[in-house]
Design a protein around this motif. Structure first.
Motif, PDB file in Angstrom:
ATOM      1  N   GLU A 129       0.824  -1.204   0.000  1.00  0.00           N
ATOM      2  CA  GLU A 129       0.000   0.000   0.000  1.00  0.00           C
ATOM      3  C   GLU A 129       0.863   1.262   0.000  1.00  0.00           C
ATOM      4  OE1 GLU A 129       1.225  -1.091   3.963  1.00  0.00           O
ATOM      5  OE2 GLU A 129       0.071  -2.267   2.544  1.00  0.00           O
ATOM      6  N   GLY A 130       0.279   2.329  -0.538  1.00  0.00           N
ATOM      7  CA  GLY A 130       0.894   3.645  -0.397  1.00  0.00           C
ATOM      8  C   GLY A 130       1.365   4.304  -1.670  1.00  0.00           C
ATOM      9  N   LEU A 131       0.989   5.573  -1.798  1.00  0.00           N
ATOM     10  CA  LEU A 131       1.446   6.399  -2.905  1.00  0.00           C
ATOM     11  C   LEU A 131       2.942   6.693  -2.775  1.00  0.00           C
ATOM     12  CD1 LEU A 131       0.548   7.961  -5.428  1.00  0.00           C
ATOM     13  CD2 LEU A 131       0.002   9.897  -3.939  1.00  0.00           C
ATOM     14  N   ASP A 132       3.431   6.820  -1.538  1.00  0.00           N
ATOM     15  CA  ASP A 132       4.859   7.075  -1.331  1.00  0.00           C
ATOM     16  C   ASP A 132       5.705   5.906  -1.826  1.00  0.00           C
ATOM     17  OD1 ASP A 132       3.896   5.426   0.747  1.00  0.00           O
ATOM     18  OD2 ASP A 132       5.225   6.291   2.250  1.00  0.00           O
ATOM     19  N   PHE A 133       5.182   4.700  -1.689  1.00  0.00           N
ATOM     20  CA  PHE A 133       5.913   3.529  -2.174  1.00  0.00           C
ATOM     21  C   PHE A 133       5.937   3.519  -3.706  1.00  0.00           C
ATOM     22  CE2 PHE A 133       7.008  -0.819  -3.045  1.00  0.00           C
ATOM     23  CZ  PHE A 133       7.992  -1.065  -2.100  1.00  0.00           C
ATOM     24  N   ARG A 134       4.843   3.938  -4.319  1.00  0.00           N
ATOM     25  CA  ARG A 134       4.783   4.044  -5.781  1.00  0.00           C
ATOM     26  C   ARG A 134       5.912   4.923  -6.288  1.00  0.00           C
ATOM     27  NH1 ARG A 134       3.362   7.849  -9.604  1.00  0.00           N
ATOM     28  NH2 ARG A 134       1.994   7.231 -11.323  1.00  0.00           N
ATOM     29  N   ARG A 135       6.046   6.098  -5.679  1.00  0.00           N
ATOM     30  CA  ARG A 135       7.069   7.050  -6.108  1.00  0.00           C
ATOM     31  C   ARG A 135       8.474   6.475  -5.927  1.00  0.00           C
ATOM     32  NH1 ARG A 135       7.886  12.436  -7.363  1.00  0.00           N
ATOM     33  NH2 ARG A 135       9.997  13.101  -6.926  1.00  0.00           N
ATOM     34  N   ALA A 136       8.702   5.832  -4.792  1.00  0.00           N
ATOM     35  CA  ALA A 136      10.025   5.266  -4.526  1.00  0.00           C
ATOM     36  C   ALA A 136      10.360   4.150  -5.515  1.00  0.00           C
ATOM     37  CB  ALA A 136      10.097   4.749  -3.092  1.00  0.00           C
ATOM     38  N   LEU A 137       9.385   3.299  -5.808  1.00  0.00           N
ATOM     39  CA  LEU A 137       9.636   2.181  -6.724  1.00  0.00           C
ATOM     40  C   LEU A 137       9.882   2.678  -8.148  1.00  0.00           C
ATOM     41  CD1 LEU A 137       9.765  -0.847  -7.332  1.00  0.00           C
ATOM     42  CD2 LEU A 137       7.285  -0.770  -7.702  1.00  0.00           C
ATOM     43  N   PHE A 138       8.986   3.461  -8.685  1.00  0.00           N
ATOM     44  CA  PHE A 138       9.149   3.912 -10.065  1.00  0.00           C
ATOM     45  C   PHE A 138      10.269   4.944 -10.193  1.00  0.00           C
ATOM     46  CE2 PHE A 138       5.043   1.884 -10.131  1.00  0.00           C
ATOM     47  CZ  PHE A 138       5.108   1.168 -11.307  1.00  0.00           C
ATOM     48  N   GLY A 139      10.646   5.547  -9.076  1.00  0.00           N
ATOM     49  CA  GLY A 139      11.779   6.460  -9.065  1.00  0.00           C
ATOM     50  C   GLY A 139      13.100   5.780  -9.393  1.00  0.00           C
ATOM     51  N   ILE A 140      13.170   4.463  -9.182  1.00  0.00           N
ATOM     52  CA  ILE A 140      14.386   3.718  -9.535  1.00  0.00           C
ATOM     53  C   ILE A 140      14.785   4.046 -10.966  1.00  0.00           C
ATOM     54  CG2 ILE A 140      15.338   1.417  -9.999  1.00  0.00           C
ATOM     55  CD1 ILE A 140      13.515   0.340  -7.761  1.00  0.00           C
ATOM     56  N   TRP A 141      13.813   4.113 -11.857  1.00  0.00           N
ATOM     57  CA  TRP A 141      14.078   4.305 -13.280  1.00  0.00           C
ATOM     58  C   TRP A 141      13.799   5.724 -13.758  1.00  0.00           C
ATOM     59  CZ3 TRP A 141      10.972   0.297 -11.356  1.00  0.00           C
ATOM     60  CH2 TRP A 141      11.643  -0.922 -11.227  1.00  0.00           C
ATOM     61  N   LEU A 142      13.115   6.555 -12.931  1.00  0.00           N
ATOM     62  CA  LEU A 142      12.676   7.864 -13.425  1.00  0.00           C
ATOM     63  C   LEU A 142      13.214   9.071 -12.654  1.00  0.00           C
ATOM     64  CD1 LEU A 142       8.939   6.950 -14.150  1.00  0.00           C
ATOM     65  CD2 LEU A 142      10.839   7.087 -15.794  1.00  0.00           C
ATOM     66  N   GLU A 143      13.796   8.857 -11.490  1.00  0.00           N
ATOM     67  CA  GLU A 143      14.352   9.973 -10.710  1.00  0.00           C
ATOM     68  C   GLU A 143      15.507  10.626 -11.465  1.00  0.00           C
ATOM     69  OE1 GLU A 143      13.788  11.628  -7.961  1.00  0.00           O
ATOM     70  OE2 GLU A 143      12.192  10.447  -7.089  1.00  0.00           O
ATOM     71  N   GLU A 144      15.925  11.787 -10.967  1.00  0.00           N
ATOM     72  CA  GLU A 144      17.046  12.504 -11.579  1.00  0.00           C
ATOM     73  C   GLU A 144      18.297  11.624 -11.630  1.00  0.00           C
ATOM     74  OE1 GLU A 144      19.768  16.428 -10.746  1.00  0.00           O
ATOM     75  OE2 GLU A 144      17.702  16.456 -10.046  1.00  0.00           O
ATOM     76  N   LYS A 145      18.551  10.886 -10.558  1.00  0.00           N
ATOM     77  CA  LYS A 145      19.704   9.985 -10.510  1.00  0.00           C
ATOM     78  C   LYS A 145      19.237   8.546 -10.726  1.00  0.00           C
ATOM     79  CE  LYS A 145      22.384  12.946  -7.489  1.00  0.00           C
ATOM     80  NZ  LYS A 145      23.094  13.088  -6.222  1.00  0.00           N
TER      81      LYS A 145
END
Length: 191
Positions: free
Chosen positions: A162-178
């Motif tokens: 559960e959680g929108l924060d987890f969504r961001r962290a997971l998909f951030g692996i490939w989409l964050e600045e770094k």
């Protein structure tokens, strides 16, 4: 006459390739998929795809699906829309242990804030990969209606977080600045 026959042969071979698929490193990538959620089935569209490689070895093919195409990573990460990504492992160098470590490290790196706030969910998430094999694919689907991320291994649901924060962290692996791979990031964004 020969030109006409060659043209017809090309046209027939082109038409036999599914209009719904792309071939990437021997992997068939769907141009759209339907994911199940509380509201029924949500149709997602291929935003981009690419190959994760390291030292000239292709490790996996990845496809990113969104409700609406965009090349803005912040818009994707800040959104609460349904999203999915599929990772097709193409190398025997990607073992279960290495996949688990890479995803865990990636989530920790992309999470903005105190990692202890999601540590319990991250540990639970990592337990879903116990049955990963070398063949097939891993799919992560975040459902807007459920506010949950679902993990599928070869179309079999293995768990949910559960959680929108987890969504961001997971998909951030490939989409964050770094992001883990900047070239892959650009391709997932359709650039």
């Amino acid at each position: 006459m020969r030109k006409i026959i060659l043209l017809l042969a090309f046209f027939v071979s082109f038409m036999s390739f599914s209009q719904d698929d792309l071939d990437v490193d021997g992997i068939k990538i769907k141009k759209s998929i339907k994911v199940r959620d509380t509201g029924g089935k949500t149709k997602l569209y291929l935003n981009g795809y690419g190959i994760r490689d390291k030292m000239w070895i292709n490790l996996y093919v990845q496809a990113l699906y969104l409700t609406e195409r965009t090349n803005d990573p912040d818009k994707i990460l800040d959104s609460d829309e349904t999203i999915a990504t599929r990772l097709y492992v193409t190398s025997s160098l990607v073992t279960r242990e290495k996949l688990i470590k890479a995803i865990e490290d990636g989530v920790e790196k992309s999470y903005k804030g105190d990692i202890s706030l999601i540590r319990e969910r991250l540990d639970k998430f990592m337990s879903f990969f116990e049955s990963v094999t070398e063949k097939g694919y891993v799919e992560f689907v975040y459902s807007k209606e459920d506010v949950r991320t679902y993990v599928f291994l070869n179309d079999k649901l293995t768990g949910e977080i559960e959680g929108l924060d987890f969504r961001r962290a997971l998909f951030g692996i490939w989409l964050e600045e770094k992001a883990v791979d900047r070239t892959l990031k650009k391709r997932l964004l359709g650039m």
